[in-house]
Design a protein around this motif. Structure first.
Motif, PDB file in Angstrom:
ATOM      1  N   PRO A 241     -15.546  10.463  -3.031  1.00 13.02           N
ATOM      2  CA  PRO A 241     -14.494   9.494  -3.352  1.00 13.02           C
ATOM      3  C   PRO A 241     -13.096  10.081  -3.242  1.00 13.02           C
ATOM      4  O   PRO A 241     -12.165   9.402  -2.803  1.00 13.02           O
ATOM      5  N   ALA A 242     -12.925  11.348  -3.615  1.00 14.16           N
ATOM      6  CA  ALA A 242     -11.600  11.979  -3.564  1.00 14.16           C
ATOM      7  C   ALA A 242     -11.089  12.050  -2.128  1.00 14.16           C
ATOM      8  O   ALA A 242      -9.889  11.851  -1.876  1.00 14.16           O
ATOM      9  N   LEU A 243     -11.984  12.326  -1.166  1.00 13.51           N
ATOM     10  CA  LEU A 243     -11.580  12.396   0.234  1.00 13.51           C
ATOM     11  C   LEU A 243     -11.161  11.028   0.745  1.00 13.51           C
ATOM     12  O   LEU A 243     -10.131  10.884   1.413  1.00 13.51           O
ATOM     13  N   LEU A 244     -11.961  10.007   0.435  1.00 13.50           N
ATOM     14  CA  LEU A 244     -11.614   8.654   0.857  1.00 13.50           C
ATOM     15  C   LEU A 244     -10.296   8.216   0.221  1.00 13.50           C
ATOM     16  O   LEU A 244      -9.438   7.621   0.885  1.00 13.50           O
ATOM     17  N   ARG A 245     -10.119   8.549  -1.055  1.00 12.13           N
ATOM     18  CA  ARG A 245      -8.903   8.167  -1.766  1.00 12.13           C
ATOM     19  C   ARG A 245      -7.657   8.731  -1.093  1.00 12.13           C
ATOM     20  O   ARG A 245      -6.604   8.099  -1.068  1.00 12.13           O
ATOM     21  N   SER A 246      -7.783   9.920  -0.512  1.00  9.81           N
ATOM     22  CA  SER A 246      -6.629  10.552   0.135  1.00  9.81           C
ATOM     23  C   SER A 246      -6.229   9.852   1.431  1.00  9.81           C
ATOM     24  O   SER A 246      -5.122  10.054   1.930  1.00  9.81           O
ATOM     25  N   HIS A 247      -7.124   9.032   1.980  1.00  9.01           N
ATOM     26  CA  HIS A 247      -6.835   8.327   3.225  1.00  9.01           C
ATOM     27  C   HIS A 247      -6.706   6.812   3.039  1.00  9.01           C
ATOM     28  O   HIS A 247      -6.327   6.119   3.988  1.00  9.01           O
ATOM     29  N   ALA A 248      -7.033   6.323   1.855  1.00  5.75           N
ATOM     30  CA  ALA A 248      -7.112   4.876   1.648  1.00  5.75           C
ATOM     31  C   ALA A 248      -5.841   4.320   1.008  1.00  5.75           C
ATOM     32  O   ALA A 248      -5.049   5.045   0.414  1.00  5.75           O
ATOM     33  N   TYR A 249      -5.673   3.031   1.140  1.00 11.33           N
ATOM     34  CA  TYR A 249      -4.629   2.316   0.406  1.00 11.33           C
ATOM     35  C   TYR A 249      -5.319   1.250  -0.452  1.00 11.33           C
ATOM     36  O   TYR A 249      -6.292   0.619  -0.036  1.00 11.33           O
ATOM     37  N   ALA A 250      -4.831   1.101  -1.665  1.00 11.83           N
ATOM     38  CA  ALA A 250      -5.380   0.131  -2.614  1.00 11.83           C
ATOM     39  C   ALA A 250      -4.243  -0.781  -3.069  1.00 11.83           C
ATOM     40  O   ALA A 250      -3.200  -0.309  -3.520  1.00 11.83           O
ATOM     41  N   LEU A 251      -4.454  -2.070  -2.931  1.00 13.31           N
ATOM     42  CA  LEU A 251      -3.417  -3.054  -3.245  1.00 13.31           C
ATOM     43  C   LEU A 251      -3.998  -4.131  -4.138  1.00 13.31           C
ATOM     44  O   LEU A 251      -5.187  -4.455  -4.042  1.00 13.31           O
ATOM     45  N   GLN A 252      -3.167  -4.689  -4.995  1.00 11.18           N
ATOM     46  CA  GLN A 252      -3.657  -5.746  -5.864  1.00 11.18           C
ATOM     47  C   GLN A 252      -2.609  -6.850  -6.030  1.00 11.18           C
ATOM     48  O   GLN A 252      -1.425  -6.643  -5.774  1.00 11.18           O
ATOM     49  N   GLY A 253      -3.100  -8.025  -6.435  1.00 20.64           N
ATOM     50  CA  GLY A 253      -2.208  -9.147  -6.673  1.00 20.64           C
ATOM     51  C   GLY A 253      -1.430  -9.553  -5.431  1.00 20.64           C
ATOM     52  O   GLY A 253      -1.968  -9.657  -4.332  1.00 20.64           O
TER      53      GLY A 253
ATOM     54  N   ALA B  52      -8.159 -12.104 -10.372  1.00 21.90           N
ATOM     55  CA  ALA B  52      -7.580 -10.885  -9.802  1.00 21.90           C
ATOM     56  C   ALA B  52      -7.960 -10.764  -8.328  1.00 21.90           C
ATOM     57  O   ALA B  52      -9.098 -11.019  -7.945  1.00 21.90           O
ATOM     58  N   VAL B  53      -6.995 -10.374  -7.496  1.00 20.51           N
ATOM     59  CA  VAL B  53      -7.225 -10.176  -6.066  1.00 20.51           C
ATOM     60  C   VAL B  53      -6.863  -8.737  -5.724  1.00 20.51           C
ATOM     61  O   VAL B  53      -5.810  -8.248  -6.147  1.00 20.51           O
ATOM     62  N   TRP B  54      -7.731  -8.052  -4.977  1.00 20.29           N
ATOM     63  CA  TRP B  54      -7.412  -6.690  -4.573  1.00 20.29           C
ATOM     64  C   TRP B  54      -7.934  -6.401  -3.166  1.00 20.29           C
ATOM     65  O   TRP B  54      -8.817  -7.099  -2.661  1.00 20.29           O
ATOM     66  N   ALA B  55      -7.328  -5.382  -2.550  1.00 19.73           N
ATOM     67  CA  ALA B  55      -7.715  -4.964  -1.204  1.00 19.73           C
ATOM     68  C   ALA B  55      -7.774  -3.446  -1.160  1.00 19.73           C
ATOM     69  O   ALA B  55      -6.950  -2.764  -1.773  1.00 19.73           O
ATOM     70  N   LEU B  56      -8.765  -2.927  -0.455  1.00 18.07           N
ATOM     71  CA  LEU B  56      -8.926  -1.484  -0.272  1.00 18.07           C
ATOM     72  C   LEU B  56      -9.216  -1.246   1.197  1.00 18.07           C
ATOM     73  O   LEU B  56     -10.035  -1.943   1.794  1.00 18.07           O
ATOM     74  N   GLY B  57      -8.537  -0.265   1.803  1.00 19.78           N
ATOM     75  CA  GLY B  57      -8.800  -0.041   3.217  1.00 19.78           C
ATOM     76  C   GLY B  57      -8.275   1.268   3.746  1.00 19.78           C
ATOM     77  O   GLY B  57      -7.574   2.020   3.063  1.00 19.78           O
ATOM     78  N   ILE B  58      -8.649   1.539   4.985  1.00 19.52           N
ATOM     79  CA  ILE B  58      -8.097   2.650   5.764  1.00 19.52           C
ATOM     80  C   ILE B  58      -7.729   2.073   7.122  1.00 19.52           C
ATOM     81  O   ILE B  58      -8.357   1.116   7.595  1.00 19.52           O
ATOM     82  N   ASN B  59      -6.692   2.640   7.751  1.00 19.62           N
ATOM     83  CA  ASN B  59      -6.327   2.168   9.080  1.00 19.62           C
ATOM     84  C   ASN B  59      -5.798   3.308   9.937  1.00 19.62           C
ATOM     85  O   ASN B  59      -5.867   4.477   9.538  1.00 19.62           O
ATOM     86  N   HIS B  60      -5.270   2.970  11.096  1.00 23.55           N
ATOM     87  CA  HIS B  60      -4.846   3.973  12.069  1.00 23.55           C
ATOM     88  C   HIS B  60      -3.672   4.812  11.583  1.00 23.55           C
ATOM     89  O   HIS B  60      -3.414   5.881  12.137  1.00 23.55           O
ATOM     90  N   THR B  61      -2.969   4.359  10.567  1.00 24.21           N
ATOM     91  CA  THR B  61      -1.849   5.147  10.036  1.00 24.21           C
ATOM     92  C   THR B  61      -2.251   6.050   8.879  1.00 24.21           C
ATOM     93  O   THR B  61      -1.517   6.978   8.544  1.00 24.21           O
ATOM     94  N   THR B  62      -3.410   5.797   8.265  1.00 28.34           N
ATOM     95  CA  THR B  62      -3.805   6.571   7.083  1.00 28.34           C
ATOM     96  C   THR B  62      -5.007   7.478   7.305  1.00 28.34           C
ATOM     97  O   THR B  62      -5.231   8.408   6.527  1.00 28.34           O
ATOM     98  N   ALA B  63      -5.796   7.207   8.345  1.00 31.74           N
ATOM     99  CA  ALA B  63      -7.030   7.966   8.544  1.00 31.74           C
ATOM    100  C   ALA B  63      -7.251   8.276  10.016  1.00 31.74           C
ATOM    101  O   ALA B  63      -7.006   7.419  10.880  1.00 31.74           O
ATOM    102  N   PRO B  64      -7.733   9.477  10.341  1.00 25.98           N
ATOM    103  CA  PRO B  64      -8.024   9.816  11.743  1.00 25.98           C
ATOM    104  C   PRO B  64      -9.208   9.015  12.268  1.00 25.98           C
ATOM    105  O   PRO B  64      -9.973   8.427  11.497  1.00 25.98           O
TER     106      PRO B  64
END
Length: 423
Positions: free
Chosen positions: A84-96, A2-14
């Motif tokens: 975690p709820a605050l981070l989740r609102s700004h993060a993107y989670a991708l898999q596969g 399984a491959v996954w990615a989690l992050g925040i960037n300039h479009t999702t977080a101040p």
């Protein structure tokens, strides 16, 4: 796998949120160790991992026997001191495939604030190198990243995605030119001596400013950069007392706290008799206290403030983006095909080992017969018959099975593998 990615960037977080999760390059290795140790308790084993941290993004890439997006998010939230709820609102989670596609787009500059910019590729390569040196990179992530580098190279050579790109450094020069009538008459101070400052200094130096100075915590590194541009070098500790001397200040350090405070800038403005100061904070977390922006005669820009400037020329790149996306899609499909094939590798190895064992036995038997003076043709006939019988033994046993359903399945499989006609 399984491959996954989690992050925040300039479009999702101040900017200030991104600052909480910024990791300096020398922090990556111990951070990876802490992450993998934490996930080991939640997953079957330690996953492969890599962390990409720039002024515009922080991303975690992982590969393991099972998906671990939620524990990865919980660990990252804890490391940044947010719920975690605050981070989740700004993060993107991708898999596969989506995680792989994101990595390919990042490497190619399609996910950058500056569309098509090349700096991110070097930053990603640094992140992969650090992960590899830390022992956190395995076969899966290494393949994904190496393929992303190859795709990024193809995107840059086969499309015009970067033809109209405006870097953050170039955008800063453009904004300074809107404030000062003649950039050849200004005094410029660069705070820091990293890659971003080197790029900014290159752009400003091309305008032949009246004076350039470099302030850095490590004087030796500051001197090395200053020498390239015929600049003065100064200690970071001297900055508050000399801030008023400069018309433009561009800062990008790895400090976790602001190094240019409101009080220092207020005193500088007063000493300058309210002549304007142009300031660019390219650091994440911030180098310059945000309250400075409210001061009269101070023009402070952050990486996020430069966003609208760097979008210039984006319309001309729409066709190039479509070409780049097609190249990326092909690269992702190739990577996913490689991932699927990996599941058959153990079976292929077993088949090769079994065939080698049979071959060795028959060759040993043939050599004994030849040593005893047996006819060569008869020995070759016996060798070929022995190999054939060994290869067909399992299939024949299945065809003679008592169970009719077993015979039916065996017949279908044998016809497919042994009786295919050459086209």
């Amino acid at each position: 796998m399984a491959v996954w990615a989690l992050g925040i960037n300039h479009t999702t977080a101040p900017l200030d949120m991104r600052g909480r999760f910024a990791f300096a390059i020398d922090q990556i290795a111990p951070t990876l160790e802490a992450l993998r140790h934490n996930l080991q308790g939640r997953l079957a084993r330690q996953p492969e991992a890599a962390i990409l941290s720039t002024c515009n993004r922080t991303e975690i890439y992982c590969a393991g026997p099972d998906y671990g997006i939620e524990p990865t998010l919980e660990w990252l939230a804890q490391s940044g001191g947010v719920p975690p709820a605050l981070l989740r609102s700004h993060a993107y989670a991708l898999q596969g495939g989506m995680a792989a596609r994101h990595a390919f787009r990042v490497a190619s500059g399609l996910d950058s604030m500056v569309l098509g910019e090349a700096q991110i590729l070097g930053q990603l390569k640094d992140a992969v190198r650090v992960a590899d040196e830390a022992g956190a990179l395995g076969t899966t992530l290494n393949q994904m990243f190496q393929r992303s580098f190859a795709v990024a190279k193809e995107v840059r050579s086969a499309t015009e995605i970067g033809a109209h790109s405006i870097s953050m450094a170039a955008a800063a020069v453009r904004l300074a030119g809107q404030l000062f009538e003649d950039l050849g008459r200004i005094r410029v101070l660069f705070v820091g001596a990293g890659e971003m400052i080197e790029l900014a200094a290159t752009h400003f130096a091309a305008k032949n400013p009246a004076h350039i100075a470099v302030a850095n915590r490590t004087l030796e590194r500051g001197e090395k950069l200053a020498l390239r541009f015929g600049a003065e070098v100064m200690r970071l500790a001297d900055l508050p007392a000399r801030l008023h001397e400069f018309d433009a200040v561009i800062s990008s350090t790895a400090s976790t706290l602001p190094i240019i405070g409101l009080g220092a800038v207020e005193r500088a403005v007063k000493a300058r008799k309210h002549r304007p100061i142009f300031m660019v904070d390219l650091a994440v977390p911030r180098d310059i206290e945000p309250e400075v922006k409210a001061l009269e005669d101070v023009y402070l820009y952050t990486v996020d403030d430069l966003a609208h400037v760097v979008q210039t020329g984006q319309a001309q790149r729409e066709a190039a983006v479509a070409q780049a996306e097609a190249i990326i899609d092909a690269g992702v499909q190739n990577f996913l095909h490689w991932m699927d094939q990996r599941g058959t590798v153990p079976l292929i190895r077993q088949l090769n080992a079994q065939a080698d064992e049979w071959r060795a036995l028959e060759i040993a038997r043939a050599r004994k017969l030849l040593a005893r003076g047996e006819d060569v043709d008869a020995v070759l006939e016996a060798l070929s018959r022995g190999l054939t019988q060994k290869m067909l033994h399992g299939a024949m046993a299945e065809l003679h099975a008592v169970d009719a359903a077993t015979r039916e399945r065996a017949s279908t499989a044998i016809e497919h593998f042994f009786l295919r006609k050459e086209r």
